[in-house]
Design a protein around this motif. Structure first.
Motif, mmCIF file in Angstrom:
data_model
loop_
_atom_site.group_PDB
_atom_site.id
_atom_site.type_symbol
_atom_site.label_atom_id
_atom_site.label_comp_id
_atom_site.label_asym_id
_atom_site.label_seq_id
_atom_site.Cartn_x
_atom_site.Cartn_y
_atom_site.Cartn_z
ATOM 1 N N SER A 7 -3.322 -6.156 14.795
ATOM 2 C CA SER A 7 -1.920 -5.726 14.816
ATOM 3 C C SER A 7 -1.415 -5.634 16.255
ATOM 4 O O SER A 7 -0.263 -5.978 16.541
ATOM 5 C CB SER A 7 -1.750 -4.402 14.073
ATOM 6 O OG SER A 7 -2.392 -3.369 14.771
ATOM 7 N N LYS A 57 0.919 -12.648 5.512
ATOM 8 C CA LYS A 57 0.866 -11.361 4.815
ATOM 9 C C LYS A 57 -0.277 -11.261 3.822
ATOM 10 O O LYS A 57 -0.533 -10.203 3.296
ATOM 11 C CB LYS A 57 2.198 -11.061 4.142
ATOM 12 C CG LYS A 57 2.643 -12.081 3.164
ATOM 13 C CD LYS A 57 4.037 -11.766 2.680
ATOM 14 C CE LYS A 57 4.581 -12.938 1.899
ATOM 15 N NZ LYS A 57 5.955 -12.803 1.538
ATOM 16 N N SER A 76 1.663 -7.835 17.704
ATOM 17 C CA SER A 76 2.855 -7.253 18.296
ATOM 18 C C SER A 76 3.046 -7.744 19.735
ATOM 19 O O SER A 76 4.165 -8.033 20.167
ATOM 20 C CB SER A 76 2.760 -5.734 18.264
ATOM 21 O OG SER A 76 3.870 -5.160 18.907
ATOM 22 N N GLN A 107 0.167 -0.585 11.693
ATOM 23 C CA GLN A 107 1.309 -1.117 12.428
ATOM 24 C C GLN A 107 1.136 -0.801 13.896
ATOM 25 O O GLN A 107 0.802 0.319 14.249
ATOM 26 C CB GLN A 107 2.598 -0.455 11.952
ATOM 27 C CG GLN A 107 2.941 -0.798 10.531
ATOM 28 C CD GLN A 107 4.278 -0.245 10.149
ATOM 29 O OE1 GLN A 107 4.635 0.857 10.544
ATOM 30 N NE2 GLN A 107 5.032 -1.021 9.400
ATOM 31 N N THR A 116 0.182 3.438 8.065
ATOM 32 C CA THR A 116 1.263 3.787 7.141
ATOM 33 C C THR A 116 0.742 4.610 5.967
ATOM 34 O O THR A 116 -0.444 4.578 5.641
ATOM 35 C CB THR A 116 1.979 2.539 6.607
ATOM 36 O OG1 THR A 116 0.998 1.709 6.035
ATOM 37 C CG2 THR A 116 2.704 1.807 7.710
ATOM 38 N N ASN A 144 1.988 -6.010 12.130
ATOM 39 C CA ASN A 144 1.424 -5.437 10.903
ATOM 40 C C ASN A 144 0.128 -6.153 10.542
ATOM 41 O O ASN A 144 0.061 -7.371 10.602
ATOM 42 C CB ASN A 144 2.385 -5.615 9.727
ATOM 43 C CG ASN A 144 3.563 -4.692 9.836
ATOM 44 O OD1 ASN A 144 3.695 -3.970 10.819
ATOM 45 N ND2 ASN A 144 4.423 -4.722 8.838
ATOM 46 N N GLU A 161 -2.226 -0.349 5.591
ATOM 47 C CA GLU A 161 -1.491 -1.163 6.535
ATOM 48 C C GLU A 161 -1.508 -0.488 7.902
ATOM 49 O O GLU A 161 -1.252 0.713 8.002
ATOM 50 C CB GLU A 161 -0.059 -1.330 6.036
ATOM 51 C CG GLU A 161 0.661 -2.388 6.791
ATOM 52 C CD GLU A 161 1.953 -2.797 6.125
ATOM 53 O OE1 GLU A 161 2.116 -2.544 4.912
ATOM 54 O OE2 GLU A 161 2.793 -3.368 6.825
#
Ligand code: TYD
Ligand code: MG
Length: 452
Positions: free
Chosen positions: A374, A386, A378, A309, A357, A292, A307
């Motif tokens: 992101s 955050k 990942s 992802q 998102t 994220n 955001e």
């Protein structure tokens, strides 16, 4: 062409005469009578045509213009004041737009109930009892707020002349209807006519008027675009209806900046001001999840934090899949190639899924850096902090490129409580002191060493 109409006014007492004379009959002063152009009563006038003729405007030197009574009215609502640039300017027209059910009526009723001035809340949508019920939930003790359910402008102005309120709220402009125009309420000519009458009223009496405006399904304020040109300030109230937070922004503001935003939380007892917006982000997710990243983008003129992802996993079947929702798939492939070539990541045998998102489609290149971050996050299965966000474009050679209006993005991120924003080293930033840390980067390799 119509003949220019003139008449004679005494400069001492203001009496009006049909022709020039040496002495004023009323105050007996000599040589005070001058000829002035008058405005003939036009059709779009808020007063009835029988009212006294008024003097036409004359040019004034800018230094001679009286500013003494231009103090802004404090709305007693910190967020609303900030978005307006410090309160309501006397004689100004403010238009508040937003989706149905978002809380426009609640916001303005709440403000009318808080104001220490005499307020007239005109509703063409709800009955007095319905408004009373709503007011009971918000603040039942207020003796200064008057409710009128009326849609005909001439009747509204009659009530205004009798009541002399300090501020007028109209819910909504689309329900108003003027006798001077035949067409039905909500039609373009009606909206234009009613707004013209309200503007004249506001400017002549220095009474501020707040209008609620409906929006069309593509998000614009219903009615002619000219409505937005006519008023002084256009505010937009937005937010996810299933979500408790609401954001108030200025789209246009003749008396302040349009960069400020106000945040509210919809509660059982009306809207609560959220003065520390980071509480929204922090309460939303307690866990840091890998893949994220937050991007500071612009949606039209408005800054927006979104955001991104990503999910990077080993390809099970022969050809790896690349799929993007809300983001250009070709651009995703390009960014993956840049990552592979410049940062040595072996993504060739991996599936990469990318999702923006909230179901929004973004074509702002400034989101690139968040996409890369992101994917890296990942791939390494390491969560990013955050409270960091990104705003930069990534070039083919792995350079981090500047983006437009970076300062607006930085201020938005700061307002929303982020601690660090990653931007290009080549962006010219003239912001002096910011609470947010501005991390300048020039190459994609730098991002890799910083994050991983
Ligand atoms: P409303 O102000 O009627 O929206 P608009 O005028 O923009 O169409 O918003 C009403 C919504 O707000 C409704 O779904 C109920 C909710 N609400 C609360 O949650 N708490 C309250 O105290 C009030 C008055 C309304
Ligand atoms: Mg409403």
């Amino acid at each position: 062409m119509a003949k220019v109409k003139t008449t004679f006014f005494c400069q001492n007492c203001g009496s009006q005469f049909a022709k020039w004379q040496g002495q004023c009959n009323a105050c007996k002063e000599w040589n005070t009578i001058v000829e002035e152009v008058i405005q003939t009563p036009e059709k779009s006038d808020w007063k009835s045509p029988t009212s006294k003729v008024k003097k036409a405007a004359v040019p004034l030197r800018i230094k001679d213009i009286d500013m003494s009574n231009e103090a802004r009215l404090d709305t007693m609502d910190g967020e609303f004041n900030r978005v307006l640039g410090g309160g309501i300017v006397p004689g100004s027209l403010t238009l508040l737009g937003g989706e149905p059910g978002i809380g426009k009526s609640t916001l303005l009723l709440q403000i009318s109930l808080k104001l220490p001035y005499k307020t007239l809340y005109v509703s063409g949508e709800e009955s007095q009892k319905q408004i009373k019920m709503r007011a009971e939930r918000i603040n039942p003790n207020n003796n200064n707020c008057y409710i009128l359910t009326e849609t005909k402008t001439q009747n509204i102005f009659k009530q205004i002349e009798a009541l002399e309120p300090d501020i007028v709220i109209i819910d909504s402009i689309q329900t108003l209807h003027s006798d001077y125009i035949e067409s039905s309420s909500g039609s373009i000519s009606q909206i234009k006519e009613c707004t013209t009458e309200l503007i004249k009223f506001a400017k002549e009496t220095a009474t501020p008027v707040l209008l609620i405006g409906h929006i069309t399904k593509d998000g614009n304020i219903a009615g002619p675009k000219i409505l937005e040109h006519m008023v002084d300030t256009v505010l937009q109230f937005e937010g996810d209806r299933n979500h408790v937070f609401r954001i108030l922004r200025a789209h246009k503001n003749r008396f302040g900046s349009t960069n400020e935003l106000g945040i509210y939380e919809m509660q059982g007892s009306g809207l609560r001001e959220v003065s520390n917006p980071s509480e929204i982000l922090i309460s939303k997710k307690d866990e840091e999840l890998s893949g994220n990243a937050i991007a500071a983008t612009l949606e039209g003129m408005r800054p927006l934090m979104i955001e991104v992802q990503a999910l990077v996993s080993t390809a099970v079947y022969g050809t790896p899949q690349r799929s993007a929702t809300g983001f250009n798939a070709k651009r995703l492939n390009m960014l993956l190639a840049v990552l592979e070539k410049r940062a040595g990541f072996r993504l060739g045998a991996k599936d990469v899924f990318l999702n923006i998102t909230g179901g929004i489609n973004v074509d702002d290149p400034a989101i690139d850096l968040a996409v890369v971050a992101s994917i890296l996050s990942s791939n390494e299965d390491v969560a990013l902090q955050k409270d960091i966000c990104f705003a930069a474009e990534v070039g083919l050679s792995g350079e981090i490129r500047p983006v437009q209006r970076v300062e607006q993005r930085i201020l938005e991120a700061e307002k929303l409580g982020f601690s660090t924003i990653y931007v290009s080293k080549y962006n010219k930033i003239s912001l002096k002191k910011t609470a947010i840390k501005i991390q300048l980067i020039s190459k994609i390799e730098d991002l890799v060493t910083m994050l991983v």
